[in-house]
Design an enzyme around this catalytic site. Structure first.
Site, PDB file in Angstrom:
ATOM      1  N   GLY A   1       0.826  -1.190   0.000  1.00 27.72           N
ATOM      2  CA  GLY A   1       0.000   0.000   0.000  1.00 27.72           C
ATOM      3  C   GLY A   1       0.870   1.253   0.000  1.00 27.72           C
ATOM      4  O   GLY A   1       2.062   1.208   0.313  1.00 27.72           O
ATOM      5  N   CYS A   2       0.264   2.384  -0.352  1.00 28.36           N
ATOM      6  CA  CYS A   2       1.017   3.642  -0.419  1.00 28.36           C
ATOM      7  C   CYS A   2       1.438   4.118   0.968  1.00 28.36           C
ATOM      8  O   CYS A   2       2.591   4.511   1.177  1.00 28.36           O
ATOM      9  CB  CYS A   2       0.205   4.710  -1.144  1.00 28.36           C
ATOM     10  SG  CYS A   2      -1.505   4.904  -0.587  1.00 28.36           S
ATOM     11  N   TYR A   3       0.505   4.103   1.924  1.00 26.35           N
ATOM     12  CA  TYR A   3       0.867   4.514   3.285  1.00 26.35           C
ATOM     13  C   TYR A   3       1.969   3.619   3.868  1.00 26.35           C
ATOM     14  O   TYR A   3       2.934   4.135   4.459  1.00 26.35           O
ATOM     15  CB  TYR A   3      -0.356   4.469   4.196  1.00 26.35           C
ATOM     16  CG  TYR A   3      -1.329   5.615   4.031  1.00 26.35           C
ATOM     17  CD1 TYR A   3      -0.927   6.946   4.110  1.00 26.35           C
ATOM     18  CD2 TYR A   3      -2.694   5.365   3.835  1.00 26.35           C
ATOM     19  CE1 TYR A   3      -1.826   7.994   3.980  1.00 26.35           C
ATOM     20  CE2 TYR A   3      -3.611   6.415   3.703  1.00 26.35           C
ATOM     21  CZ  TYR A   3      -3.174   7.722   3.778  1.00 26.35           C
ATOM     22  OH  TYR A   3      -4.068   8.746   3.657  1.00 26.35           O
TER      23      TYR A   3
END
Length: 346
Positions: free
Chosen positions: A149-151
Site C-alpha cells: 500500500g502507499c501509506y
C-alpha cells in the site's frame, strides 16, 4: 521484449501503469482488461493516450488473456483478486497484485482488518511483499508479488533504518500521514466529490485504518519484535502525493546529522530513495509523478525525539511505478528502466 497484461487497466493505478509501460524500452503491453470499458479503446476512456496507446480493452477471459502475457499486473479491489489470481497461477503465470489480499503472512490478521474471509491461504506461502528495498532478492523469482500500500511504503521506508540500527524505542511510534485524493481510486462516492474535498483537510479511519496492520507487520519483521504504531491518515485536496510525519523517542543520544548519515549509509545503493541533507525537508511536488521517495530528518533535542518526514507519489512509488520497479526486477532488467523521469513539480 517482454509481454505484460494489465487487469483493471482503467482505474487510476491501472492507467498509470499503462502510462509508464507504453514508453518502457523493454516491455510490451500485450493486453489491457477492463470490466467497465470492454470493447472500447483505452484512449477513448483516457483521451490523453490518443495516438499514443490505442489498444482496445478486453473483458476478463482468463483462458484468452493468459496466452498473451508473461506477467500480469492486477489492479483490482481486495477480495476480487481471489476470482482471478489463482487461475493465473494455475496457468503458470506470474502476477503482481495491488489488493491487500497477499500482503499478509497471517490469515487471521488479514481477516480481522479487512473483515472478510481470505479464501486463498495457500497462496500466502508463495507471495512476496513487493517492497524492493527490503525484498529485492525474493521478488526476483517470485510467482506472486503483493505490491504494498502507499501509506505502508511511505512509512516503512522512513522508519526502517531507525529500527535496524536500534536507534529508537519501539513503543509509542506515531505516524501522521496525508494523501492526495487519488489514493481512494476512481471513486465517485460523496466524500471524494469536488465540493466535499476541495478547500478541506480531514482525518479518516482514525485508529482503525487497515494499513496499520500492514505497517506493523513489516516493522515487526525489521525489529524482530512485535511493533504497534499509532497511525492516522488524512485526506488532502490535491490529486496525487503523500507526506508522512513520523515521531519516535530516541533510544540513544544522536544528532540529526548523525542520523542522516546513518540513513544515507543504509540506502546508499537505493536509486529511488533520496535522503535530504540537514535542514531540508521533503515536499510532495518533489516526488509527484515519479518513483522517488524523499526522506528528511529532524531531532527535537528537548524531547529526545526524532521526527522523520517522507514524501512519495501515492500513485507512483506508492502503487504503479513501484509495480514497474518490481516488474524490472522480475524480468532481470535494470531496476530504473522506464522510471527515471523526474517529478512533475508543477
Amino acid at each position: 521484449m517482454f509481454n505484460v497484461g494489465i487487469i483493471g487497466a482503467t482505474g487510476y493505478v491501472g492507467i498509470e501503469i499503462v502510462r509508464l509501460l507504453q514508453n518502457h524500452p523493454e516491455i510490451n503491453i500485450s493486453t489491457v482488461v477492463s470490466h467497465s470499458f470492454a470493447g472500447q479503446k483505452i484512449s477513448d476512456v483516457y483521451p490523453n493516450l490518443k495516438n499514443v496507446f490505442d489498444m482496445e480493452c478486453e473483458s476478463l477471459d482468463i483462458d484468452k488473456i493468459s496466452e498473451k502475457a508473461d506477467i500480469f499486473i492486477t489492479a483490482l479491489p481486495h477480495g476480487i483478486s481471489k476470482e482471478v489470481i489463482p487461475k493465473l497461477i494455475q496457468r503458470n503465470k506470474r502476477v503482481i497484485d495491488h489488493s491487500g489480499d497477499f500482503r499478509y503472512k497471517s490469515v487471521e490478521v488479514y481477516e480481522k482488518w479487512y473483515n472478510t474471509k481470505h479464501g486463498m491461504p495457500h497462496l500466502l506461502d508463495i507471495s512476496v511483499y513487493g517492497l524492493p528495498e527490503l525484498y529485492r532478492d525474493k521478488i526476483k523469482d517470485a510467482k506472486l508479488v503483493a505490491n504494498p500500500g502507499c501509506y505502508p511504503t511511505c512509512s516503512i521506508l522512513a522508519i526502517a533504518p531507525l529500527l535496524k540500527n536500534k536507534l529508537i524505542k519501539t513503543k509509542g511510534i506515531i505516524i501522521d500521514a496525508a494523501s492526495g485524493i487519488t489514493g481512494a481510486g476512481r471513486n465517485t462516492t460523496l466524500p471524494f466529490q469536488f465540493c466535499e474535498s476541495s478547500e478541506n483537510f480531514k482525518a479518516y479511519k482514525v485508529a482503525n485504518h487497515r494499513h496499520t496492520s500492514e505497517i506493523e507487520q513489516e516493522l515487526s519483521f525489521l525489529a524482530n519484535e512485535e511493533i504497534m504504531v499509532s497511525f492516522t491518515p488524512h485526506l488532502v485536496p490535491m490529486k496525487r502525493g503523500m507526506l508522512c510525519t513520523i515521531y519516535a523517542d530516541l533510544a540513544c543520544d544522536k544528532s540529526a546529522k548523525e542520523i542522516i548519515d546513518i540513513y544515507k549509509e543504509y540506502y546508499k545503493d537505493e536509486f529511488f530513495v533520496r535522503i535530504m541533507d540537514e535542514g531540508k525537508l521533503p515536499e510532495t511536488k518533489y516526488v509527484a509523478g515519479s518513483n522517488y521517495i524523499d526522506i528528511g530528518i529532524v531531532v527535537d533535542e528537548r524531547l529526545s525525539r526524532v521526527i522523520v518526514l517522507s514524501a512519495l507519489d501515492n500513485l507512483g512509488k506508492g502503487a504503479s511505478s513501484q509495480a514497474v520497479q518490481d516488474l524490472n526486477i522480475m524480468f532481470g532488467l535494470p531496476e530504473h528502466s522506464g522510471l527515471t523521469a523526474p517529478a512533475l513539480y508543477f
